[in-house]
Design an enzyme around this catalytic site. Sequence first.
Site, PDB file in Angstrom:
ATOM      1  CD  GLU A 110      -3.101   0.913   0.594  1.00  0.00           C
ATOM      2  OE1 GLU A 110      -2.680   1.524  -0.400  1.00  0.00           O
ATOM      3  OE2 GLU A 110      -4.159   1.191   1.162  1.00  0.00           O
ATOM      4  CG  ASP A 111      -0.824   4.783  -1.608  1.00  0.00           C
ATOM      5  OD1 ASP A 111      -1.555   4.092  -0.852  1.00  0.00           O
ATOM      6  OD2 ASP A 111      -1.294   5.654  -2.368  1.00  0.00           O
ATOM      7  CG  ASP A 114      -6.003   8.702   5.479  1.00  0.00           C
ATOM      8  OD1 ASP A 114      -5.768   9.168   6.601  1.00  0.00           O
ATOM      9  OD2 ASP A 114      -6.715   9.302   4.648  1.00  0.00           O
ATOM     10  CG  PHE A 163      -4.050  15.124   0.821  1.00  0.00           C
ATOM     11  CD1 PHE A 163      -4.953  14.092   0.992  1.00  0.00           C
ATOM     12  CD2 PHE A 163      -3.493  15.329  -0.435  1.00  0.00           C
ATOM     13  CE1 PHE A 163      -5.303  13.276  -0.074  1.00  0.00           C
ATOM     14  CE2 PHE A 163      -3.848  14.512  -1.504  1.00  0.00           C
ATOM     15  CZ  PHE A 163      -4.755  13.488  -1.321  1.00  0.00           C
ATOM     16  NE  ARG A 176      -1.937   8.442  -9.606  1.00  0.00           N
ATOM     17  CZ  ARG A 176      -2.668   7.989  -8.587  1.00  0.00           C
ATOM     18  NH1 ARG A 176      -2.079   7.546  -7.509  1.00  0.00           N
ATOM     19  NH2 ARG A 176      -3.997   7.991  -8.646  1.00  0.00           N
TER      20      ARG A 176
HETATM   21  P1  IMP Z   1      -7.536   4.561   3.669  1.00  0.00           P
HETATM   22  O1  IMP Z   1      -8.244   5.751   4.220  1.00  0.00           O
HETATM   23  O2  IMP Z   1      -6.545   3.978   4.648  1.00  0.00           O
HETATM   24  O3  IMP Z   1      -8.505   3.527   3.138  1.00  0.00           O
HETATM   25  O4  IMP Z   1      -6.676   5.113   2.439  1.00  0.00           O
HETATM   26  C1  IMP Z   1      -6.938   4.668   1.143  1.00  0.00           C
HETATM   27  C2  IMP Z   1      -6.190   5.382   0.062  1.00  0.00           C
HETATM   28  O5  IMP Z   1      -6.431   6.782   0.115  1.00  0.00           O
HETATM   29  C3  IMP Z   1      -4.683   5.259   0.092  1.00  0.00           C
HETATM   30  O6  IMP Z   1      -4.235   4.041  -0.455  1.00  0.00           O
HETATM   31  C4  IMP Z   1      -4.303   6.424  -0.795  1.00  0.00           C
HETATM   32  O7  IMP Z   1      -4.395   6.085  -2.159  1.00  0.00           O
HETATM   33  C5  IMP Z   1      -5.350   7.467  -0.451  1.00  0.00           C
HETATM   34  N1  IMP Z   1      -4.790   8.443   0.520  1.00  0.00           N
HETATM   35  C6  IMP Z   1      -4.959   8.479   1.855  1.00  0.00           C
HETATM   36  N2  IMP Z   1      -4.284   9.517   2.408  1.00  0.00           N
HETATM   37  C7  IMP Z   1      -3.649  10.145   1.363  1.00  0.00           C
HETATM   38  C8  IMP Z   1      -2.779  11.293   1.266  1.00  0.00           C
HETATM   39  O8  IMP Z   1      -2.397  11.963   2.248  1.00  0.00           O
HETATM   40  N3  IMP Z   1      -2.349  11.620   0.021  1.00  0.00           N
HETATM   41  C9  IMP Z   1      -2.707  10.919  -1.097  1.00  0.00           C
HETATM   42  N4  IMP Z   1      -3.517   9.850  -1.056  1.00  0.00           N
HETATM   43  C10 IMP Z   1      -3.982   9.464   0.164  1.00  0.00           C
HETATM   44 MG    MG Z   2      -5.360   8.032  -4.332  1.00  0.00          MG
END
Ligand code: IMP
Ligand code: MG
Length: 186
Positions: A110-111, A114, A163, A176
């Site tokens: 995962e990148d 969040d 963010f 990206r």
């Molecule tokens: P989740 O809220 O953990 O489900 O995050 C899901 C996805 O939201 C991540 O895999 C990212 O692609 C995107 N994301 C969450 N926080 C950020 C951020 O700070 N910058 C860019 N993308 C984000």
């Molecule tokens: Mg994204």
Amino acid sequence: MPTTAETLARTGGQPISRILFSEEQIAARVAELGEQIARDIPEGEDILVLGLLKGSFIFLSDLVRQIKRPIEVDFLIASSYGTGTESSGEVKLLYARQASIEGKHVVLVEDIVDSGTTLNRLIPILQQRGPRSLEICALLHKHIAQNVVKEARWVGFDCPQEFVIGYGLDHSEKYRNLPFVGVIQP
Ligand code: IMP
Ligand code: MG
């Protein structure tokens, strides 16, 4: 710190307010993560590195070259949004190879973690397919997710609750291609 001309060319003139993790810091950390993964998974057993698109594509391509043993690579495409722009909290798997997870050590890449919603939805789906083990490797972790079904085993960097963009992470599909992780000026 003034944003360099090269970076401005990549962002279309949008200044960066802070670089959180430089290209060099990321490269050093990714090398450590690759070594750790290779060490933590028993020798001679099958590893499948599964990248979650699109955000993980740059991280994954650097990471797999630092896992210096035989591995397989595949991708998952998940959508965390419904029809509108509001997050529905639902995660749909748009592409996932059906076969070949069974019996393998799966490293889900995962990148960023969040809210944890994406992983909370994906992990049970993947568990059902009978991997030998299933662990998460995330480049960044904001440490705000609560009640996660599984914590990431390998994390690149703790990330401030802002963010962030770059190194695969986007804002409205842009940025990206920045080589570092940073915060864009509002
Ligand atoms: P989740 O809220 O953990 O489900 O995050 C899901 C996805 O939201 C991540 O895999 C990212 O692609 C995107 N994301 C969450 N926080 C950020 C951020 O700070 N910058 C860019 N993308 C984000
Ligand atoms: Mg994204």
